[in-house]
Design a protein around this motif. Structure first.
Motif, PDB file in Angstrom:
ATOM      1  N   ASN A  62       0.716  -1.119   0.124  1.00 53.04           N
ATOM      2  CA  ASN A  62      -0.133   0.172  -0.096  1.00 53.04           C
ATOM      3  C   ASN A  62       0.488   1.284   0.345  1.00 53.04           C
ATOM      4  OD1 ASN A  62      -2.570  -1.559  -0.369  1.00 53.04           O
ATOM      5  ND2 ASN A  62      -2.650  -1.430   1.802  1.00 53.04           N
ATOM      6  N   ALA A  63       1.661   1.520   0.925  1.00 49.10           N
ATOM      7  CA  ALA A  63       2.660   2.598   0.670  1.00 49.10           C
ATOM      8  C   ALA A  63       3.518   2.419  -0.443  1.00 49.10           C
ATOM      9  CB  ALA A  63       3.531   2.013   2.034  1.00 49.10           C
ATOM     10  N   ARG A  64       3.573   1.259  -1.640  1.00 50.35           N
ATOM     11  CA  ARG A  64       4.396   1.714  -2.795  1.00 50.35           C
ATOM     12  C   ARG A  64       3.250   2.445  -3.334  1.00 50.35           C
ATOM     13  NH1 ARG A  64       6.916  -2.829  -1.469  1.00 50.35           N
ATOM     14  NH2 ARG A  64       5.169  -3.912  -2.209  1.00 50.35           N
ATOM     15  N   GLU A  65       1.643   1.707  -3.624  1.00 49.35           N
ATOM     16  CA  GLU A  65       0.772   2.250  -4.332  1.00 49.35           C
ATOM     17  C   GLU A  65       0.876   3.948  -3.820  1.00 49.35           C
ATOM     18  OE1 GLU A  65      -0.046   1.013  -6.897  1.00 49.35           O
ATOM     19  OE2 GLU A  65      -0.222  -1.046  -7.067  1.00 49.35           O
ATOM     20  N   MET A  66       1.157   4.397  -3.194  1.00 46.09           N
ATOM     21  CA  MET A  66       0.697   5.618  -2.382  1.00 46.09           C
ATOM     22  C   MET A  66       1.492   6.712  -2.505  1.00 46.09           C
ATOM     23  SD  MET A  66      -0.359   7.110   1.973  1.00 46.09           S
ATOM     24  CE  MET A  66       1.439   7.446   1.861  1.00 46.09           C
ATOM     25  N   VAL A  67       2.521   6.115  -2.684  1.00 47.40           N
ATOM     26  CA  VAL A  67       3.295   7.193  -3.014  1.00 47.40           C
ATOM     27  C   VAL A  67       2.995   7.146  -5.018  1.00 47.40           C
ATOM     28  CG1 VAL A  67       6.218   7.501  -3.196  1.00 47.40           C
ATOM     29  CG2 VAL A  67       5.285   6.139  -1.199  1.00 47.40           C
TER      30      VAL A  67
END
Length: 352
Positions: A62-67
Motif C-alpha cells: 500500500n505504501a508503494r501504491e500511495m507514493v
C-alpha cells in the motif's frame, strides 16, 4: 535563511482517490517546490483502526501504491522526502514526551476521533485513537514543520499540535516552530453515493489509478437528485454530487453553467450530464495515468524513494529528539547519575 519545512501525509490503506487529491494532494503539488517537504507514510496511525496481521502485511504494498499515486500527481521525488513512520522509532519517543502536555478532555473534544472510531465500526475509542492527535503532533514537530497542508478532517488535529508546541516552548524553551495550517480550496469531496465523503472503505471512491472505463462506470452510477424521475422534471443542482464534481474537475465553466440552467429547467437528462463528467474526469486523470505508467516502468524506483527518504528523515528526527531531551533536562538527569556511578566505581577500584 533556511527553507521552511512542510509536512503532510496519508495512512497506507490502499490507493488514493479524488477526495485525497482535492483535500491535500493538489496543495502538495503546488507547494512542494516552495518548502523542504516531508510526506509521511503514516502506518502507525493506521494501527488505530486497522491492526490485524493482514493489515500490517499489506503496508509495504500500500505504501508503494500511495507514493506512486502522489508522484503521478506531479510531486517531484527530487524535491520531496517520503518516509515510513514505523521505521523511525524516535517518533514514538517524542510522542511519549509530548503526551503529557495535553489532557484527555482536550483530546475528547477533537471531533474526528469519534468519527474515525465510528467509521471503523468501534463502539469504544481505543487508547491509541484517542491519542492520534498527539502522535500526529510528534510527526509534525519531529521535523520542525512550519506548515501543514490539510483537509477539513485534520484541521482540529493540527490545532492540537499548535497547542502542544506552544506549551512545550513555554515550559522548556523555544524548540519548535508553531506550524501553520494550509487549508485546501475544496475541503471535502462527497462520495459517488452522495451519502458521505469519498472513502475507500465505503466503496464510493474514484481512485486516481482507475482506468477510463472504471471512471465512466462509476460516474454513470452516481447518485443525483432522487426526486427527479424523468429528464423533463426540474432538478436540484445544489448538493448534487454530479454537479459538485463538475465544479471541481470540469474546466469548461460555460458548459457547467449551461448544464446547471438546463437541469433546473428540466431540459437535460442525468445521462448527458454524467457523460460529460466522465469525459472531464478522464481528461483530468490522463496526465496522472501517463506519469504513473512511466514510474511503474522503473522497477524499484518507488522503494528507493521511500528508503532514502526514511533514512534522511531519521537523521533529522534523532537531532530533534536530542534537542528536546536536552531542553527538558532529561539528558542532564542521566549524566548526573552516570557521573556519580563512575565516581563510585573509581572509589571502589582505588580501595581494592
Amino acid at each position: 535563511m533556511s527553507v521552511p519545512r512542510m509536512l503532510t501525509g496519508d495512512r497506507p490503506t490502499g490507493r488514493l482517490h479524488l477526495g485525497h487529491y482535492v483535500g491535500s494532494i493538489a496543495n502538495r503539488v503546488a507547494l512542494h517546490h516552495r518548502y523542504e517537504s516531508y510526506f509521511i507514510i503514516a502506518d502507525l496511525h493506521m494501527l488505530t483502526t486497522r491492526n490485524s496481521r493482514d493489515d500490517i502485511a499489506a503496508v509495504s504494498g500500500n505504501a508503494r501504491e500511495m507514493v506512486t499515486d502522489i508522484l503521478a500527481c506531479g510531486v517531484d521525488p527530487g524535491q520531496a522526502t517520503f518516509y515510513l513512520q514505523s521505521a523511525i522509532p524516535e517518533v514514538g519517543d517524542l510522542n511519549t514526551l509530548l503526551q503529557n502536555l495535553v489532557t484527555v478532555p482536550r483530546l475528547e473534544r477533537v471531533p474526528s476521533v469519534r468519527e474515525m472510531a465510528r467509521d471503523a465500526g468501534r463502539d469504544e475509542i481505543p487508547y491509541g485513537l484517542l491519542g492520534y492527535p498527539v502522535l500526529q503532533a510528534a510527526d509534525i514537530l519531529c521535523v520542525k514543520a512550519h506548515v501543514v497542508p490539510v483537509g477539513k478532517d485534520n484541521a482540529a488535529h493540527v490545532e492540537v499540535t499548535r497547542e502542544i508546541a506552544r506549551r512545550f516552548n513555554h515550559l522548556y524553551g523555544e524548540v519548535f516552530p508553531v506550524p501553520e495550517l494550509i487549508m485546501s480550496e475544496t475541503p471535502t469531496l462527497v462520495g459517488t453515493d452522495g451519502q458521505a465523503k469519498m472513502s475507500k472503505s465505503r466503496g464510493n471512491a474514484i481512485a486516481l489509478s482507475d482506468d477510463a472505463a472504471a471512471v465512466r462506470r462509476k460516474v454513470m452510477g452516481m447518485y443525483t437528485d432522487p426526486n427527479r424521475v424523468r429528464a423533463d422534471v426540474p432538478g436540484t443542482v445544489e448538493g448534487n454530487p454530479v454537479f459538485a464534481y463538475h465544479a471541481v474537475f470540469n474546466p469548461d465553466r460555460a458548459q457547467v453553467a449551461e448544464f446547471a440552467a438546463r437541469y433546473r429547467a428540466g431540459r437535460i437528462g442525468d445521462v448527458e450530464v454524467k457523460e460529460a463528467l466522465a469525459v472531464a474526469l478522464n481528461r483530468f486523470l490522463d496526465p496522472i495515468r501517463e506519469r504513473r505508467a512511466r514510474i511503474e516502468a522503473q522497477p524499484g524506483l518507488v522503494d528507493q524513494v521511500i528508503v532514502e527518504g526514511t533514512e534522511r528523515t531519521r537523521e533529522r528526527v534523532r537531532a530533534t529528539l536530542v534537542e528536546v531531551r536536552r531542553a527538558m533536562g532529561l539528558t542532564a538527569a542521566y549524566q548526573q547519575v552516570r557521573r556519580r556511578a563512575e565516581r563510585a566505581r573509581r572509589a571502589a577500584a582505588g580501595s581494592a
